[in-house]
Scaffold this motif. Structure first.
Motif, PDB file in Angstrom:
ATOM      1  N   LEU A 310       0.831  -1.203   0.000  1.00 44.54           N
ATOM      2  CA  LEU A 310       0.000   0.000   0.000  1.00 44.54           C
ATOM      3  C   LEU A 310       0.870   1.259   0.000  1.00 44.54           C
ATOM      4  O   LEU A 310       0.580   2.236  -0.709  1.00 44.54           O
ATOM      5  CB  LEU A 310      -0.930  -0.009   1.226  1.00 44.54           C
ATOM      6  N   ALA A 311       1.950   1.237   0.787  1.00 46.82           N
ATOM      7  CA  ALA A 311       2.841   2.409   0.863  1.00 46.82           C
ATOM      8  C   ALA A 311       3.540   2.655  -0.470  1.00 46.82           C
ATOM      9  O   ALA A 311       3.650   3.805  -0.932  1.00 46.82           O
ATOM     10  CB  ALA A 311       3.867   2.200   1.978  1.00 46.82           C
ATOM     11  N   VAL A 312       4.018   1.598  -1.123  1.00 47.78           N
ATOM     12  CA  VAL A 312       4.708   1.742  -2.406  1.00 47.78           C
ATOM     13  C   VAL A 312       3.759   2.270  -3.474  1.00 47.78           C
ATOM     14  O   VAL A 312       4.101   3.184  -4.243  1.00 47.78           O
ATOM     15  CB  VAL A 312       5.317   0.388  -2.840  1.00 47.78           C
ATOM     16  N   VAL A 313       2.539   1.720  -3.528  1.00 50.69           N
ATOM     17  CA  VAL A 313       1.560   2.151  -4.533  1.00 50.69           C
ATOM     18  C   VAL A 313       1.206   3.614  -4.317  1.00 50.69           C
ATOM     19  O   VAL A 313       1.130   4.404  -5.284  1.00 50.69           O
ATOM     20  CB  VAL A 313       0.302   1.263  -4.476  1.00 50.69           C
ATOM     21  N   ALA A 314       0.983   4.005  -3.065  1.00 45.01           N
ATOM     22  CA  ALA A 314       0.653   5.408  -2.780  1.00 45.01           C
ATOM     23  C   ALA A 314       1.771   6.342  -3.230  1.00 45.01           C
ATOM     24  O   ALA A 314       1.519   7.409  -3.815  1.00 45.01           O
ATOM     25  CB  ALA A 314       0.382   5.578  -1.281  1.00 45.01           C
ATOM     26  N   ALA A 315       3.014   5.937  -3.005  1.00 43.00           N
ATOM     27  CA  ALA A 315       4.150   6.772  -3.410  1.00 43.00           C
ATOM     28  C   ALA A 315       4.218   6.897  -4.927  1.00 43.00           C
ATOM     29  O   ALA A 315       4.480   7.991  -5.463  1.00 43.00           O
ATOM     30  CB  ALA A 315       5.441   6.168  -2.868  1.00 43.00           C
ATOM     31  N   LEU A 316       3.958   5.809  -5.662  1.00 44.58           N
ATOM     32  CA  LEU A 316       3.996   5.853  -7.128  1.00 44.58           C
ATOM     33  C   LEU A 316       2.918   6.770  -7.688  1.00 44.58           C
ATOM     34  O   LEU A 316       3.144   7.518  -8.643  1.00 44.58           O
ATOM     35  CB  LEU A 316       3.821   4.437  -7.689  1.00 44.58           C
ATOM     36  N   ILE A 317       1.739   6.748  -7.087  1.00 44.49           N
ATOM     37  CA  ILE A 317       0.645   7.605  -7.562  1.00 44.49           C
ATOM     38  C   ILE A 317       0.997   9.071  -7.348  1.00 44.49           C
ATOM     39  O   ILE A 317       0.788   9.931  -8.224  1.00 44.49           O
ATOM     40  CB  ILE A 317      -0.671   7.246  -6.844  1.00 44.49           C
ATOM     41  N   VAL A 318       1.555   9.396  -6.196  1.00 43.90           N
ATOM     42  CA  VAL A 318       1.922  10.792  -5.882  1.00 43.90           C
ATOM     43  C   VAL A 318       3.039  11.262  -6.806  1.00 43.90           C
ATOM     44  O   VAL A 318       3.018  12.403  -7.309  1.00 43.90           O
ATOM     45  CB  VAL A 318       2.339  10.917  -4.410  1.00 43.90           C
ATOM     46  N   LEU A 319       4.029  10.409  -7.068  1.00 43.73           N
ATOM     47  CA  LEU A 319       5.143  10.791  -7.922  1.00 43.73           C
ATOM     48  C   LEU A 319       4.708  11.046  -9.358  1.00 43.73           C
ATOM     49  O   LEU A 319       5.256  11.922 -10.039  1.00 43.73           O
ATOM     50  CB  LEU A 319       6.223   9.698  -7.893  1.00 43.73           C
ATOM     51  N   GLU A 320       3.689  10.291  -9.821  1.00 41.52           N
ATOM     52  CA  GLU A 320       3.269  10.444 -11.212  1.00 41.52           C
ATOM     53  C   GLU A 320       2.383  11.664 -11.414  1.00 41.52           C
ATOM     54  O   GLU A 320       2.548  12.430 -12.371  1.00 41.52           O
ATOM     55  CB  GLU A 320       2.537   9.197 -11.709  1.00 41.52           C
ATOM     56  N   SER A 321       1.400  11.869 -10.543  1.00 41.60           N
ATOM     57  CA  SER A 321       0.418  12.921 -10.816  1.00 41.60           C
ATOM     58  C   SER A 321       0.235  13.918  -9.693  1.00 41.60           C
ATOM     59  O   SER A 321      -0.479  14.917  -9.868  1.00 41.60           O
ATOM     60  CB  SER A 321      -0.939  12.274 -11.122  1.00 41.60           C
ATOM     61  N   ARG A 322       0.855  13.676  -8.546  1.00 41.58           N
ATOM     62  CA  ARG A 322       0.716  14.569  -7.389  1.00 41.58           C
ATOM     63  C   ARG A 322      -0.753  14.918  -7.115  1.00 41.58           C
ATOM     64  O   ARG A 322      -1.098  16.053  -6.843  1.00 41.58           O
ATOM     65  CB  ARG A 322       1.535  15.850  -7.601  1.00 41.58           C
ATOM     66  N   ALA A 323      -1.595  13.917  -7.230  1.00 42.41           N
ATOM     67  CA  ALA A 323      -3.035  14.075  -6.980  1.00 42.41           C
ATOM     68  C   ALA A 323      -3.422  13.172  -5.817  1.00 42.41           C
ATOM     69  O   ALA A 323      -2.590  12.397  -5.320  1.00 42.41           O
ATOM     70  CB  ALA A 323      -3.818  13.722  -8.245  1.00 42.41           C
ATOM     71  N   PRO A 324      -4.660  13.266  -5.356  1.00 44.26           N
ATOM     72  CA  PRO A 324      -5.087  12.393  -4.252  1.00 44.26           C
ATOM     73  C   PRO A 324      -4.807  10.914  -4.548  1.00 44.26           C
ATOM     74  O   PRO A 324      -5.013  10.440  -5.667  1.00 44.26           O
ATOM     75  CB  PRO A 324      -6.587  12.664  -4.146  1.00 44.26           C
ATOM     76  N   VAL A 325      -4.347  10.198  -3.538  1.00 44.07           N
ATOM     77  CA  VAL A 325      -3.995   8.777  -3.703  1.00 44.07           C
ATOM     78  C   VAL A 325      -5.247   7.916  -3.849  1.00 44.07           C
ATOM     79  O   VAL A 325      -5.283   6.993  -4.676  1.00 44.07           O
ATOM     80  CB  VAL A 325      -3.155   8.293  -2.505  1.00 44.07           C
ATOM     81  N   LEU A 326      -6.259   8.224  -3.086  1.00 46.03           N
ATOM     82  CA  LEU A 326      -7.472   7.418  -3.092  1.00 46.03           C
ATOM     83  C   LEU A 326      -8.568   8.053  -3.931  1.00 46.03           C
ATOM     84  O   LEU A 326      -8.659   9.282  -4.034  1.00 46.03           O
ATOM     85  CB  LEU A 326      -7.981   7.210  -1.665  1.00 46.03           C
ATOM     86  N   PHE A 327      -9.375   7.210  -4.511  1.00 49.06           N
ATOM     87  CA  PHE A 327     -10.530   7.634  -5.291  1.00 49.06           C
ATOM     88  C   PHE A 327     -11.780   7.124  -4.576  1.00 49.06           C
ATOM     89  O   PHE A 327     -11.902   5.927  -4.296  1.00 49.06           O
ATOM     90  CB  PHE A 327     -10.425   7.057  -6.713  1.00 49.06           C
ATOM     91  N   CYS A 328     -12.691   8.015  -4.237  1.00 45.84           N
ATOM     92  CA  CYS A 328     -13.940   7.642  -3.557  1.00 45.84           C
ATOM     93  C   CYS A 328     -15.105   7.831  -4.513  1.00 45.84           C
ATOM     94  O   CYS A 328     -15.181   8.840  -5.227  1.00 45.84           O
ATOM     95  CB  CYS A 328     -14.152   8.496  -2.303  1.00 45.84           C
ATOM     96  N   GLN A 329     -15.991   6.872  -4.505  1.00 44.39           N
ATOM     97  CA  GLN A 329     -17.165   6.945  -5.372  1.00 44.39           C
ATOM     98  C   GLN A 329     -18.340   6.290  -4.674  1.00 44.39           C
ATOM     99  O   GLN A 329     -18.172   5.291  -3.956  1.00 44.39           O
ATOM    100  CB  GLN A 329     -16.889   6.238  -6.706  1.00 44.39           C
ATOM    101  N   ARG A 330     -19.518   6.829  -4.901  1.00 44.83           N
ATOM    102  CA  ARG A 330     -20.715   6.262  -4.282  1.00 44.83           C
ATOM    103  C   ARG A 330     -21.134   4.996  -5.034  1.00 44.83           C
ATOM    104  O   ARG A 330     -21.185   4.976  -6.250  1.00 44.83           O
ATOM    105  CB  ARG A 330     -21.857   7.278  -4.270  1.00 44.83           C
ATOM    106  N   ARG A 331     -21.425   3.963  -4.274  1.00 44.48           N
ATOM    107  CA  ARG A 331     -21.889   2.694  -4.839  1.00 44.48           C
ATOM    108  C   ARG A 331     -23.103   2.216  -4.049  1.00 44.48           C
ATOM    109  O   ARG A 331     -23.331   2.611  -2.895  1.00 44.48           O
ATOM    110  CB  ARG A 331     -20.792   1.622  -4.764  1.00 44.48           C
TER     111      ARG A 331
END
Length: 481
Positions: A310-331
């Motif tokens: 989880l830590a590695v994936v979060a770091a990769l997302i931030v490095l690529e787009s510097r946007a929120p790590v998590l995506f929330c959607q109503r289901r």
């Protein structure tokens, strides 16, 4: 015991003479409990005698073995009668009867063992002798039951044994299906006469018809009268019942088409009354608890091992787009209730409105890191938090965006039924190849069919199977977008 044999229909009329047959099926069936009880008592005595002779060289005391045999025979016969093993109208195969007999036999010995332990009289009986009686007694009952079945079959084929005679009373506008007649005959009975009441019978014509029926029943020694009339005509049913109260035979009412469909459903107790269950919850309270505990245990065990990922994936997302790590959607979750689902962000946009285009292969909205995450379903790992919160389960129908739920609910009639259980991170549809985008409505129909199969066939072992099969499905990346 159900001993079912087909025979020729009597084809009798109301003026037909009574057949001179010495025995009827019911008479011999009623003798079966006595035969089994006698065999149990006899084998109890024989088992005790054999044990004493082999171990001590002489026959011991008969009284204890006789008393044990009587107690076992009484308990077994009572339990077997309560289970419908003697005068059952339902056809039972020999294998089914043996299974039922074995279960009752074991329950009787377990009950007597508890009683002997409570009364501290277990030392009066040898364990080896009791075990010998347990084995030989069960074998003796099966032998008696098998022999009686063959004897009754032979007597029936030779016309030495008469079947119970049944008269069907129906209305001219009520058709008795041939399947009903076949079912009656399959139960070991013989339809000797079918009487059709006039469509609009007056009181006088009904009385005349009933008088002729009563005379026929007494002369022919009819065993049972079956009414096949509309349940809506309560007045007619009450009149017929009042007329037939003078004959000493059972009168039974067949369900009409409407009632027959309802009687196929379970009947449940509601306090002092009963109700027909038109729909049941897919999972009972104990099953829901079992599934919840299963989810909590596995999720709690898995999370510590997944934290580095989880830590590695979060770091990769931030490095690529510097946007929120998590995506929330109503289901839509259990029972259609809305919840927020958590996923690793794999797209350049965060859509959660009335229109949400499905991701497709080569979608430009998907980031480079997102393609890898979606390829191996790593973006779904944060949903473990939804599992801990109770919004989701590890296994269940995959939740879709609210916009997709609204769209498919209008196209596929069974679609909303997916919400009978909690949505899952993986599911039966996903491991069977219905994972990813559904550009064709037929693909969503197949997914719904698999989801409904899961809802109707849930078990803990099915959840384990799905989780184990999810790993190779993810690795192959089939249908991933």
């Amino acid at each position: 015991m159900a001993l079912l044999h087909e025979g020729p229909r009597a084809g009798a009329t109301l003026n037909a003479p009574q057949r001179n047959v010495p025995l009827k099926v019911n008479v011999l069936l009623q003798s079966l409990p006595l035969l089994e009880a006698m065999s149990v008592v006899l084998l109890s005595l024989v088992s005790g005698m054999v044990y004493d002779l082999v171990n001590f060289g002489h026959f011991g005391e008969y009284g204890r073995n006789f008393g044990l045999g009587v107690a076992v025979a009484a308990l077994f016969s009572t339990s077997a009668y309560a289970r419908g093993l003697y005068l059952s109208s339902e056809p039972r195969s020999l294998a089914s009867q043996i299974k039922e007999v074995a279960l009752i036999w074991m329950a009787v010995f377990l009950c007597l063992s508890v009683v002997a332990l409570a009364l501290k009289v277990g030392d009066m009986f040898s364990r080896q002798a009791v075990m010998l009686f347990f084995v030989t007694g069960l074998g003796g009952i099966i032998f008696v039951r098998l022999g009686a079945g063959r004897l009754f079959a032979s007597l029936t084929r030779s016309d030495m044994l008469a079947k119970p005679q049944v008269v069907i009373v129906t209305q001219s506008d009520v058709r008795v299906p041939s399947s009903v007649v076949q079912a009656i005959e399959a139960s070991g009975c013989e339809v000797c006469q079918t009487i059709t009441l006039p469509a609009a019978s007056s009181e006088g014509s009904l009385v005349e018809c009933m008088d002729k029926l009563i005379e026929y029943v007494r002369r022919r020694s009819v065993d049972e009268i079956i009414l096949a009339v509309s349940w809506a005509d309560i007045t007619l049913i009450e009149k017929i019942t009042a007329h037939l109260c003078v004959v000493a035979v059972p009168v039974r009412l067949l369900p009409d088409n409407v009632v027959s469909a309802l009687l196929k459903r379970p009947v449940v107790n509601l306090g002092g009354t009963r109700a027909i269950e038109l729909q049941r919850a897919p999972l009972t309270a104990p099953q829901l608890l079992t599934k919840r505990l299963f989810d909590l245990v596995l999720t709690t065990v898995a999370l510590p091992f997944l934290l580095p990922t989880l830590a590695v994936v979060a770091a990769l997302i931030v490095l690529e787009s510097r946007a929120p790590v998590l995506f929330c959607q109503r289901r839509a979750g259990f029972n259609g209730r809305t919840f927020k689902i958590y996923k690793f962000r794999t797209m350049t946009i965060l859509e959660d409105g009335p229109v949400v285009p499905q991701a497709c292969r080569g979608d430009p909205r998907v980031t480079r890191v997102g393609r890898i995450l979606r390829r191996f379903s790593i973006d779904e790992i944060p949903q473990l938090w939804n599992v801990l919160k109770g919004d989701m389960s590890l296994v269940g129908p995959r939740p879709h965006a609210l916009a997709h739920d609204s769209e498919y609910s209008q196209i596929i009639s069974l679609y909303p039924a997916r919400h009978k259980v909690k949505p899952g991170i993986t599911g039966w549809a996903q491991i069977n190849g219905w994972r990813g985008a559904t550009p064709d409505v037929h693909m969503m129909i197949k997914r719904v069919e698999h989801d409904m199969w899961y809802v109707n066939n849930w078990s803990v072992w099915l959840d384990v199977k799905i989780l184990l099969l999810t790993i190779p499905r993810i690795w192959t990346g089939r249908n991933a977008v």
